[in-house]
Each structure stands twice: as structure tokens, then as C-alpha cells.
Scaffold this motif. Sequence first.
Motif, PDB file in Angstrom:
ATOM      1  N   LEU A  37      -0.243   2.226 -15.532  1.00 33.67           N
ATOM      2  CA  LEU A  37      -0.684   1.111 -14.691  1.00 33.67           C
ATOM      3  C   LEU A  37       0.018   1.116 -13.342  1.00 33.67           C
ATOM      4  N   GLN A  38       1.315   1.415 -13.333  1.00 31.71           N
ATOM      5  CA  GLN A  38       2.090   1.343 -12.096  1.00 31.71           C
ATOM      6  C   GLN A  38       1.696   2.445 -11.111  1.00 31.71           C
ATOM      7  N   GLU A  39       1.490   3.660 -11.633  1.00 31.71           N
ATOM      8  CA  GLU A  39       1.069   4.744 -10.751  1.00 31.71           C
ATOM      9  C   GLU A  39      -0.352   4.509 -10.238  1.00 31.71           C
ATOM     10  N   ASN A  40      -1.211   4.007 -11.118  1.00 34.34           N
ATOM     11  CA  ASN A  40      -2.572   3.679 -10.678  1.00 34.34           C
ATOM     12  C   ASN A  40      -2.544   2.634  -9.568  1.00 34.34           C
ATOM     13  N   LEU A  41      -1.651   1.666  -9.710  1.00 30.34           N
ATOM     14  CA  LEU A  41      -1.511   0.619  -8.699  1.00 30.34           C
ATOM     15  C   LEU A  41      -1.220   1.222  -7.332  1.00 30.34           C
ATOM     16  N   ILE A  42      -0.265   2.136  -7.278  1.00 34.69           N
ATOM     17  CA  ILE A  42       0.130   2.729  -6.000  1.00 34.69           C
ATOM     18  C   ILE A  42      -1.016   3.537  -5.404  1.00 34.69           C
ATOM     19  N   MET A  43      -1.641   4.377  -6.204  1.00 33.25           N
ATOM     20  CA  MET A  43      -2.712   5.229  -5.678  1.00 33.25           C
ATOM     21  C   MET A  43      -3.903   4.404  -5.196  1.00 33.25           C
ATOM     22  N   SER A  44      -4.275   3.397  -5.966  1.00 29.54           N
ATOM     23  CA  SER A  44      -5.449   2.600  -5.585  1.00 29.54           C
ATOM     24  C   SER A  44      -5.182   1.712  -4.376  1.00 29.54           C
ATOM     25  N   HIS A  45      -3.935   1.277  -4.230  1.00 25.06           N
ATOM     26  CA  HIS A  45      -3.607   0.376  -3.125  1.00 25.06           C
ATOM     27  C   HIS A  45      -3.272   1.126  -1.834  1.00 25.06           C
ATOM     28  N   ALA A  46      -3.031   2.424  -1.908  1.00 22.12           N
ATOM     29  CA  ALA A  46      -2.712   3.211  -0.714  1.00 22.12           C
ATOM     30  C   ALA A  46      -4.009   3.604  -0.014  1.00 22.12           C
ATOM     31  N   CYS A  47      -4.631   2.630   0.619  1.00 21.53           N
ATOM     32  CA  CYS A  47      -5.919   2.873   1.275  1.00 21.53           C
ATOM     33  C   CYS A  47      -5.902   2.347   2.702  1.00 21.53           C
ATOM     34  N   GLY A  48      -4.731   2.407   3.341  1.00 22.24           N
ATOM     35  CA  GLY A  48      -4.642   1.980   4.732  1.00 22.24           C
ATOM     36  C   GLY A  48      -5.376   2.933   5.662  1.00 22.24           C
ATOM     37  N   MET A  49      -5.669   2.447   6.857  1.00 17.25           N
ATOM     38  CA  MET A  49      -6.404   3.255   7.836  1.00 17.25           C
ATOM     39  C   MET A  49      -5.740   3.124   9.211  1.00 17.25           C
ATOM     40  N   GLY A  50      -6.169   3.957  10.111  1.00 17.00           N
ATOM     41  CA  GLY A  50      -5.678   3.873  11.485  1.00 17.00           C
ATOM     42  C   GLY A  50      -4.484   4.767  11.742  1.00 17.00           C
ATOM     43  N   GLU A  51      -3.955   4.663  12.958  1.00 18.09           N
ATOM     44  CA  GLU A  51      -2.798   5.457  13.357  1.00 18.09           C
ATOM     45  C   GLU A  51      -1.573   5.068  12.528  1.00 18.09           C
ATOM     46  N   PRO A  52      -0.689   6.021  12.255  1.00 15.84           N
ATOM     47  CA  PRO A  52       0.503   5.686  11.479  1.00 15.84           C
ATOM     48  C   PRO A  52       1.522   4.893  12.295  1.00 15.84           C
ATOM     49  N   TYR A  53       2.334   4.119  11.595  1.00 14.08           N
ATOM     50  CA  TYR A  53       3.422   3.408  12.247  1.00 14.08           C
ATOM     51  C   TYR A  53       4.449   4.395  12.783  1.00 14.08           C
ATOM     52  N   PRO A  54       5.108   4.062  13.899  1.00 14.07           N
ATOM     53  CA  PRO A  54       6.228   4.888  14.367  1.00 14.07           C
ATOM     54  C   PRO A  54       7.341   4.941  13.325  1.00 14.07           C
ATOM     55  N   VAL A  55       8.147   5.966  13.395  1.00 14.28           N
ATOM     56  CA  VAL A  55       9.227   6.159  12.424  1.00 14.28           C
ATOM     57  C   VAL A  55      10.144   4.948  12.364  1.00 14.28           C
ATOM     58  N   GLU A  56      10.457   4.344  13.502  1.00 13.44           N
ATOM     59  CA  GLU A  56      11.389   3.215  13.489  1.00 13.44           C
ATOM     60  C   GLU A  56      10.844   2.034  12.687  1.00 13.44           C
ATOM     61  N   VAL A  57       9.522   1.830  12.725  1.00 16.62           N
ATOM     62  CA  VAL A  57       8.918   0.757  11.923  1.00 16.62           C
ATOM     63  C   VAL A  57       9.002   1.102  10.442  1.00 16.62           C
ATOM     64  N   VAL A  58       8.743   2.350  10.109  1.00 10.62           N
ATOM     65  CA  VAL A  58       8.799   2.787   8.714  1.00 10.62           C
ATOM     66  C   VAL A  58      10.217   2.621   8.163  1.00 10.62           C
ATOM     67  N   ARG A  59      11.215   3.028   8.931  1.00 10.31           N
ATOM     68  CA  ARG A  59      12.601   2.905   8.464  1.00 10.31           C
ATOM     69  C   ARG A  59      12.993   1.436   8.290  1.00 10.31           C
ATOM     70  N   ALA A  60      12.554   0.593   9.198  1.00  7.73           N
ATOM     71  CA  ALA A  60      12.839  -0.838   9.060  1.00  7.73           C
ATOM     72  C   ALA A  60      12.163  -1.397   7.812  1.00  7.73           C
TER      73      ALA A  60
END
Length: 503
Positions: free
Chosen positions: A79-102
Amino acid sequence: MSSLPVVELDGNTLHIEQVICIAKSQSLISIPEAAREKVRHSRTMVEQMVSGQQVVYGITTGFGKFSDVMITGEDVTQLQENLIMSHACGMGEPYPVEVVRAMMTLRINALVKGYSGIREETLLHLVELVNRGVHPIIPQQGSLGASGDLAPLAHMVLVMLGKGEAEVNGKRMSGAEALALVGLNPIRLQAKEGLALINGTQAMTALLCLSLDEARTVMETAEVIAAMTVEALRGIPKAFDPQLHLVRPHPGQQESARRLLQHLQGSERTTVQGEIRVQDAYSLRCLPQVHGATRDTLEYVWTTVSRECNSVTDNPVLFTETGDVISGGNFHGQPMAFAADFLAIAIAELGNISERRTERLVNPQLSGLPGFLTENGGLHSGFMITQYVAASIVSENKVLCHPASVDSIPSSANQEDHVSMGTTAARKLRTVVANTAKVLAIEYVAAAQAIEFGTGELGSGTKRAYELIRQVIPRLREDREMYLDLAKAEDLIRQGALRGNGP
């Protein structure tokens, strides 16, 4: 790597400045033993609930509309792995590294509080991603801001599973390659862990932390640039007299007035009431009132975001002291949504009033200076079009300041029927802050040019600001490619070169 500073995360004492330090300077993270012990206790609760086949949302049930569907046996882990795969459906340009680290830092700090039920080894795996410079590729679009930042955080977790994509040392690669490159193995999520990792407000809060730091820089810069314009237009600093602001005791207003006077201290370029005019236009005379309101907004938002940095934003929340497992709505991003929208409006006003000052500088009917600040008008256009650019960017900010937080679209078959749109608000905010720095850069270059047409000593703060810009941009004597000058001025502002210029 060992020479880098280390920030200890205990879930309760994280400051915005520390988030920025980890995000921008690649500082490392450590977790104290006391916090690890709390994590272990909450994990024990989860394991007891699974073995006892208790009905607990997200642990032995599905998610959202599927919360009434029981999950048992080995399916609890799947269930937990399915949750991650199904919810990882974002779109658009990626966030800059500094946003990801924060974002990663804030999620770790929420987990170490010990209310989430994650395993210690899973938590430390996320810590190692930060410390070893593995930065998941996280698309910017896709979060409703309730139930938290599900899509962005799911992309963060994909890399922990050896899936998705990541950036390491500036190179984009698969999640599996990234883990192998730094000597880490993929993990297998256990009960509750997927939900613990993605149910929170960390994307919007990360954006707010970075925006707040940038907004403070813009705020301090706006004041000294405005003081330069006051001198260039031979303004009347009596409007900044402390006794005037004592009778309307807003702290930000008083602080702005104090700083303006400090910047203008010793100036021979200003005038007294009646010398040239009795009163200045609002864009000069009302500087403390306008800038001060932005200062007060900054303080409010800073306090609100600081609180969120050390909050539990999961669902459900596990209380080891009482044995309670409570399903609620701490993931709802409304506090952050309001804060982001409010701050965007406040920072945009710094740009609005700056553009009006630029107009006064370049308009000979208002300034008494050569038209568009050029000595040979007609052959040369001088600063004519820079004001157009400022007006264009200010107009863009006004569109961006439409509040995202007043919108809501139901999701999950109407189970999640009110959402915050807080991440949209926070994304817009960062654009507004960047745009305002551009508008101020235009005023900065124009004010320095206007000062060239006067005589007399500059104030203590404005003199330093003038000398700083003249180190990189010479006086305009004939038309040249203005975008190069504006870019240099913008760099000075964004780098905080003027932030230490004041009192």
C-alpha cells in the motif's frame, strides 16, 4: 564534506535562517539521540496497530475516498509503495535545488518530532539524501495544499525507492543511479511510512522560507534606494520626523522612518518645507507608511512560517503518551496560503510605489531634471523605456497578487472538499519577490543618474549605495544597451549588497 556546518534537527527549534542555510549553502543535517528515541517510540505504536489489525486510516485502510477499504497482511506494505507511485504525478518545470533541499529539511524536522510512525532507518535515509547531495526532481505543479503537498513530496520519496529522477552535482539521472553514485541502497517502505513522508505542508513552507529571506533583502534595499530618490528630487525629510510617527505607532512605520532618516543623515541634497515645495508627492512623503506596512506584514508572516517549520502536519497523528491515534486536518495549508498571499501583496506594493518614484525621476514636468535623465534628449532616449519596463513588471505583479487562497476545488470524490491552494500561493509569491527586485533595480539606476545632475554631499547611507552602483555601472552620457545596466543593478539587489548598507 565534513568541513560543512551541521544543523541539528530536533523538531522543535528549527529557525528559518537554518532552513535557508541548508537550502543554499549545502549545510549538513544531524538528528540528536533524544529525537531518534521519539521516532522509535512512535514506530512501535504503528507495529502494534498492524499486528493487532486495528482499523487506522492510512495504515490498515486506503487513502482519501478509499479510507473505508481495509488493507491487511502483506498488502499493508505494498500500500505504501503504491501510494508514492500513484501520487507522484506532478507536472511542469522542476523546483530549483534550493527549494528541494528546504523541502526535505522541513519534512525531516516534522518527522523527528515523533508523531508520524516512520522507522528510524527510513528517516535517516532521507537525511543521507540531503547530506550526500541527492536532490530529487520535483515538478512544481500539482499540489492543492491539502492533504498537504502530496504530489511534490511523493516525487521526493520516489528517489528513496530507487525510482524517479534526481540531480547530483548538477547532473540529472535516474533515482537508482543517484543512490548508487553516493553509495545508498533503495529502501522498502513499511506500514504508514509512505503517508508519513508525503502528508505535510513542506513544499509551500519551503517556498515561503526562501521567499521570506529574499523579501527581507528587497525590503532593506527598497529603503535606501527610495532615500536616493528623495535626494535626487530634493525631497523633504521632515515627513520622516519621529514625532510624527509616534502618534501613529505602527512598529514598521516607525522603523522605516528611522531608517530613511539614517540613510539621509548629513545630506545636502534635501530641502525643508517651503524651500521648493510645501509637501512632496505621496510616493516620497508616505514612504514610512507604505514601506512600514510591508515591514509589519513581513514580521507577521515570519512568525507564522517559523511556527509551521516546527509543526506536525501529518494525518493520522500518533500520540505515544496517551496511545491515541487521531485523524484530523493538520496537513491543511490554509495558514501558509494566507501568509503567502498576504506577503505577495505587501512586497508588490514596494514595487508599485517604486515605479511611481521612477516616473517622477524621468518625467521633467515632475522632477525639474532633464527629460528621461539624458543630457541630449531627442538624439538620446535615456531612461524613457526603463519606466515602461517597470510599469510592465508592476502590472504583472498585480495579476499575480490575485489570492490563490480564496480558491478551492473538491478532490478525492468530494471527500477532500476544501483545499488551500497554498503551494500555488507560495509559488506566485516567489515570482512577485523576484519581480519587485527588478523594479527596484530600475529605480536604483535611475536615481543614481538623477543624482549626477545635483550638487552637495549625499547622506551617509545613500552615498554608500551610490558608490556601490558606480563601481559596476558608469553614468549614462549617451544611449547604450540598458538591459546590461539593469541586470547588474538587479544582481546587486538579489545578492544583498545593499542589505548591510543601512543602520
